[in-house]
Design a protein around this motif. Structure first.
Motif, PDB file in Angstrom:
ATOM      1  N   GLU A 182       0.853  -1.075   0.016  1.00 54.06           N
ATOM      2  CA  GLU A 182      -0.050   0.116   0.087  1.00 54.06           C
ATOM      3  C   GLU A 182       1.011   1.244  -0.065  1.00 54.06           C
ATOM      4  O   GLU A 182       0.514   2.129  -0.680  1.00 54.06           O
ATOM      5  N   LEU A 183       2.094   1.074   0.624  1.00 56.67           N
ATOM      6  CA  LEU A 183       2.926   2.461   0.780  1.00 56.67           C
ATOM      7  C   LEU A 183       3.662   2.532  -0.433  1.00 56.67           C
ATOM      8  O   LEU A 183       4.056   3.704  -0.906  1.00 56.67           O
ATOM      9  N   SER A 184       4.176   1.330  -1.120  1.00 58.41           N
ATOM     10  CA  SER A 184       5.262   1.487  -1.987  1.00 58.41           C
ATOM     11  C   SER A 184       4.562   1.692  -3.247  1.00 58.41           C
ATOM     12  O   SER A 184       5.488   1.866  -4.440  1.00 58.41           O
ATOM     13  N   GLU A 187       1.085   5.773  -6.547  1.00 58.73           N
ATOM     14  CA  GLU A 187       1.359   7.120  -6.001  1.00 58.73           C
ATOM     15  C   GLU A 187       0.080   7.953  -5.900  1.00 58.73           C
ATOM     16  O   GLU A 187      -0.410   8.693  -4.927  1.00 58.73           O
ATOM     17  N   GLN A 188      -0.863   7.540  -6.888  1.00 59.21           N
ATOM     18  CA  GLN A 188      -2.156   8.349  -7.065  1.00 59.21           C
ATOM     19  C   GLN A 188      -3.116   8.304  -5.811  1.00 59.21           C
ATOM     20  O   GLN A 188      -3.791   8.850  -5.478  1.00 59.21           O
ATOM     21  N   GLU A 189      -3.116   6.652  -5.675  1.00 54.91           N
ATOM     22  CA  GLU A 189      -4.123   6.164  -4.457  1.00 54.91           C
ATOM     23  C   GLU A 189      -3.601   6.765  -3.327  1.00 54.91           C
ATOM     24  O   GLU A 189      -4.480   7.292  -2.412  1.00 54.91           O
ATOM     25  N   ILE A 190      -2.208   6.713  -3.056  1.00 55.51           N
ATOM     26  CA  ILE A 190      -1.837   7.218  -1.899  1.00 55.51           C
ATOM     27  C   ILE A 190      -2.085   8.785  -1.587  1.00 55.51           C
ATOM     28  O   ILE A 190      -2.566   9.080  -0.424  1.00 55.51           O
ATOM     29  N   SER A 191      -1.886   9.497  -2.720  1.00 56.53           N
ATOM     30  CA  SER A 191      -2.324  10.946  -2.904  1.00 56.53           C
ATOM     31  C   SER A 191      -3.747  11.106  -2.483  1.00 56.53           C
ATOM     32  O   SER A 191      -4.005  12.082  -1.644  1.00 56.53           O
ATOM     33  N   GLN A 192      -4.547  10.279  -2.800  1.00 54.72           N
ATOM     34  CA  GLN A 192      -6.000  10.479  -2.793  1.00 54.72           C
ATOM     35  C   GLN A 192      -6.228  10.277  -1.224  1.00 54.72           C
ATOM     36  O   GLN A 192      -7.212  10.861  -0.486  1.00 54.72           O
ATOM     37  N   ARG A 193      -5.670   8.897  -0.651  1.00 59.28           N
ATOM     38  CA  ARG A 193      -5.836   8.500   0.589  1.00 59.28           C
ATOM     39  C   ARG A 193      -5.431   9.857   1.632  1.00 59.28           C
ATOM     40  O   ARG A 193      -6.249  10.024   2.612  1.00 59.28           O
ATOM     41  N   LEU A 194      -4.524  10.418   1.258  1.00 58.02           N
ATOM     42  CA  LEU A 194      -3.783  11.569   2.059  1.00 58.02           C
ATOM     43  C   LEU A 194      -4.728  12.754   2.162  1.00 58.02           C
ATOM     44  O   LEU A 194      -5.070  13.220   3.233  1.00 58.02           O
ATOM     45  N   GLU A 340       2.564   8.257   9.191  1.00 60.49           N
ATOM     46  CA  GLU A 340       3.185   7.001   8.209  1.00 60.49           C
ATOM     47  C   GLU A 340       3.294   7.343   6.798  1.00 60.49           C
ATOM     48  O   GLU A 340       4.286   7.221   5.959  1.00 60.49           O
ATOM     49  N   ILE A 341       2.083   7.937   6.193  1.00 58.52           N
ATOM     50  CA  ILE A 341       2.061   8.428   4.755  1.00 58.52           C
ATOM     51  C   ILE A 341       3.226   9.424   4.460  1.00 58.52           C
ATOM     52  O   ILE A 341       3.855   9.483   3.625  1.00 58.52           O
ATOM     53  N   THR A 342       3.101  10.747   5.381  1.00 56.61           N
ATOM     54  CA  THR A 342       3.924  11.800   5.166  1.00 56.61           C
ATOM     55  C   THR A 342       5.335  11.346   5.225  1.00 56.61           C
ATOM     56  O   THR A 342       6.341  11.730   4.645  1.00 56.61           O
ATOM     57  N   SER A 346      10.705   6.476   5.312  1.00 58.36           N
ATOM     58  CA  SER A 346      11.187   5.897   6.573  1.00 58.36           C
ATOM     59  C   SER A 346      10.463   4.626   7.212  1.00 58.36           C
ATOM     60  O   SER A 346      10.849   3.707   7.506  1.00 58.36           O
ATOM     61  N   HIS A 347       9.167   4.833   6.861  1.00 55.62           N
ATOM     62  CA  HIS A 347       8.312   3.644   7.008  1.00 55.62           C
ATOM     63  C   HIS A 347       8.389   2.438   6.274  1.00 55.62           C
ATOM     64  O   HIS A 347       8.574   1.426   6.640  1.00 55.62           O
ATOM     65  N   ILE A 348       8.701   2.513   5.106  1.00 59.39           N
ATOM     66  CA  ILE A 348       8.946   1.690   4.128  1.00 59.39           C
ATOM     67  C   ILE A 348      10.148   0.804   4.489  1.00 59.39           C
ATOM     68  O   ILE A 348      10.350  -0.358   4.285  1.00 59.39           O
ATOM     69  N   SER A 349      11.162   1.549   4.781  1.00 53.97           N
ATOM     70  CA  SER A 349      12.577   0.936   5.154  1.00 53.97           C
ATOM     71  C   SER A 349      12.483   0.109   6.493  1.00 53.97           C
ATOM     72  O   SER A 349      12.937  -0.887   6.499  1.00 53.97           O
ATOM     73  N   LYS A 350      11.618   0.726   7.404  1.00 47.55           N
ATOM     74  CA  LYS A 350      11.376   0.123   8.709  1.00 47.55           C
ATOM     75  C   LYS A 350      10.278  -1.268   8.440  1.00 47.55           C
ATOM     76  O   LYS A 350      10.783  -2.345   8.959  1.00 47.55           O
ATOM     77  N   LEU A 351       9.584  -1.185   7.498  1.00 47.85           N
ATOM     78  CA  LEU A 351       8.767  -2.571   7.219  1.00 47.85           C
ATOM     79  C   LEU A 351       9.464  -3.411   6.381  1.00 47.85           C
ATOM     80  O   LEU A 351       9.380  -4.490   6.587  1.00 47.85           O
ATOM     81  N   GLU A 352      10.405  -2.876   5.483  1.00 45.62           N
ATOM     82  CA  GLU A 352      11.319  -4.021   4.946  1.00 45.62           C
ATOM     83  C   GLU A 352      12.233  -4.742   6.123  1.00 45.62           C
ATOM     84  O   GLU A 352      12.165  -5.857   5.939  1.00 45.62           O
ATOM     85  N   LYS A 353      12.649  -4.120   6.853  1.00 49.39           N
ATOM     86  CA  LYS A 353      13.244  -4.684   8.116  1.00 49.39           C
ATOM     87  C   LYS A 353      12.398  -5.547   8.961  1.00 49.39           C
ATOM     88  O   LYS A 353      12.730  -6.989   9.274  1.00 49.39           O
ATOM     89  N   GLN A 354      11.171  -5.232   9.096  1.00 49.24           N
ATOM     90  CA  GLN A 354      10.217  -6.160   9.836  1.00 49.24           C
ATOM     91  C   GLN A 354       9.953  -7.350   9.173  1.00 49.24           C
ATOM     92  O   GLN A 354       9.786  -8.366   9.663  1.00 49.24           O
TER      93      GLN A 354
END
Length: 575
Positions: A182-184, A187-194, A340-342, A346-354
């Motif tokens: 969802e985060l990666s 971009e259009q859906e994320i912008s609309q969600r934001l 998280e979206i903003t 950094s969250h994507i990087s954190k998610l990758e590690k998780q």
């Protein structure tokens, strides 16, 4: 046995008018001429277990078909009780009654112990109580998608625990991967969600909600809307207590009357003190009522304000929660998601590690599952080989094949709800031939024996006590027929078995023999089921042997089959 099918009632089902059949433990055999209705009874049992219904099952000229089965239990520790508790179904006297009605209009009505349930719920109970081995069930066993489930069932005690631990990690991993996607992506859906989240946050914040505000406002509205009734009630209560010849004065008179005699009687002294205390309590209550009444003031403007505020809160409730507290909680989740979206990088990087960490843990659990399955597969193979040998397939080879799927581009295993294993049962029925998937075994007689061998093994592990064989002996004869009869008898030691058969060897092995016959009355066909005596059983076996009229030699052969079956059951330790 933990439970058995004790009685089956069928009414207006296909050619069956009305029958009620009782069953005992052990092996019950159902025989009869072709078309007498044997398979119809199995169809009825399958419907009772949640099978697919059809209006064609409703007897012509009637409004509905009804099927009911009574199961008697002797243990309250089975999963059946957990399922019943889950759906609020009461089990009393260790009995479970499944009921199914199919109307001529196509409606299906299901009940468990008298409680209406959905077909899906009936099916959950059915699979715990009844295991029907028919042509359809054979196809289910041939389906490779079911083989991993059967293997897990074979060593359920160890595998179920390991699988539970694995699934916990797998679901966590799936959630993290979903969030990462969802985060990666897009971009259009994320912008609309934001934009949506910012709008919702702003709308809720502008309302300046206070915890429990809706409950307090509703209480206040109730007081303001009923001001006149509240004020009048308080006034009436106060006037009843205060004044000449009113409640408080009479209490004082009673108190003084007791005090005049208290020195002469301990009971009166005790009650005089109680009366005095009551007087002061009521007097205090009267002052509180007066003081509260003095604070009351009719405020129509405030009532309008409260109504307006509640309307605003109710508008927000339709969007964000059923209470103010839920709306505030939703606002908290919005703020977390916005943050998280903003800061998604950094969250994507954190998610990758998780994801890497959880995947590693899930892989280790999947590996343990794999090792347990390998052990179970070796043991299962030996058990199946023994069963096949007993069924004169001693030259056959059975194998449990494992396949794993790697992720493209790296060496990581593709995990799914079963770990990283794909399991297939394979067999070779002749020496020198390669192992092949079960569904490629051509001979009908071989297929019957392979399926019976599998059922013999898995019936011990499924926990289902009522096993039904619908012509599992088709395509066999001679010594193979005798081996199948013995194998079915072995299953009946641990399970109640109902078996439709055309083989006299199987019928002779029965503990109970029921004859199904078709009759014609008043231009209508109907079916009856009758339990055979020993002499009737000999006659029926003779008919099955000759396929025509009874003969002395056929009766002699029938008696020999019964004597042989009796000796075999004694050897198996079964009376």
């Amino acid at each position: 046995m933990s439970y058995v099918l004790t009685e089956l009632s069928i009414q207006d089902f296909a050619i069956i008018n009305k029958i009620s059949v009782t069953f005992d433990e052990g092996l019950t055999v159902l025989t009869g001429e072709t078309g007498a209705g044997k398979s119809i009874i199995i169809d009825a049992v399958q419907l009772l277990a949640g099978g697919r219904g059809s209006v064609e099952y409703v007897r012509h000229g009637t409004k509905k078909a009804e099927i009911e089965g009574l199961f008697t239990l002797d243990s309250n520790k089975h999963q059946l009780y957990e399922t019943a508790k889950l759906y609020g179904i009461d089990i009393q006297d260790e009995m479970v009654v499944l009921h199914r009605t199919i109307t001529s209009g196509g409606k299906s009505i299901c009940r468990v112990n008298g409680k209406l349930v959905t077909l899906a719920i009936l099916k959950e109970f059915g699979k715990l109580l009844i295991d029907v081995h028919s042509q359809h069930e054979t196809q289910s066993l041939l389906n490779a998608d079911n083989h991993i489930r059967l293997l897990d069932l074979y060593n359920e005690k160890q595998i179920a625990k390991a699988k539970k631990e694995y699934l916990s990690l797998f679901h966590k991993l799936s959630g993290l991967r979903k969030r990462y996607k969802e985060l990666s992506e897009n971009e259009q859906e994320i912008s609309q969600r934001l934009d949506l989240l910012k709008f919702q946050k702003n709308e809720i914040e502008q309302a300046n909600l206070v915890p429990d505000e809706d409950e307090k406002l509703e209480d206040e509205r109730s007081r303001l809307s009923n001001f006149e009734q509240i004020y009048s009630g308080l006034q009436d209560a106060y006037n009843a207590l205060y004044g000449e010849q009113k409640g408080l004065e009479w209490l004082n008179t009673a108190s003084q009357a007791l005090q005049r005699s208290q020195e002469h009687d301990t009971f009166i002294a005790e009650k005089a003190e109680e009366m005095s205390n009551h007087y002061f309590l009521v007097e205090e209550l009267m002052y509180e009522i007066r003081n509260y009444t003095d604070t009351l003031e009719y405020e129509p403007e405030r009532l309008n304000e409260v109504e307006s505020r509640l309307n605003e809160i109710n508008r927000l409730k339709k969007k964000y929660g059923s209470t103010v507290n839920e709306i505030i909680e939703y606002l908290g989740r919005i703020e977390e998601e916005l943050e998280e979206i903003t800061n998604k990088d950094s969250h994507i990087s954190k998610l990758e590690k998780q994801i890497d960490g959880v995947y590693h843990d899930a892989y280790l659990e999947a590996k343990q599952l794999h090792d347990l399955r390998k052990e179970a597969a070796d043991s299962l193979t030996k058990d199946i080989q023994k069963e096949l040998k007993d069924l004169y397939l001693e030259k056959s080879s059975f194998s449990v094949s494992f396949n794993t799927q790697l992720k493209s581009g790296n060496e990581q295993y593709e995990l799914n709800k079963n770990g990283f294993d794909q399991v297939y049962f394979q067999i070779s029925t002749n020496p020198g031939e390669p192992l092949k998937p079960l569904h490629k075994v051509a001979s009908g007689g071989e297929m019957s024996r392979i399926m019976l061998a599998l059922k013999r093994i898995f019936a011990q592990h499924q926990g289902v006590t009522s096993v039904i064989f619908d012509e599992v002996d088709s395509g066999v004869s001679g010594r193979v027929a005798q081996a199948i009869a013995e194998k079915i008898q072995q299953v009946s030691i641990q399970s109640q078995v109902l078996c439709i058969t055309h083989l006299p060897q199987v019928a002779a092995m029965s503990d109970t023999h029921k004859l199904i016959e078709k009759h014609e009355e008043t231009n209508r066909t109907s079916t009856s089921v009758n339990e055979l005596s020993k002499n009737e059983k000999i006659n029926e076996l003779s008919r099955m042997i000759t396929g025509a009229h009874l003969t002395a030699s056929a009766q002699t052969h029938a008696k020999e089959l019964l004597d042989s079956a009796s000796n075999y059951k004694e050897q198996m330790g079964k009376p």
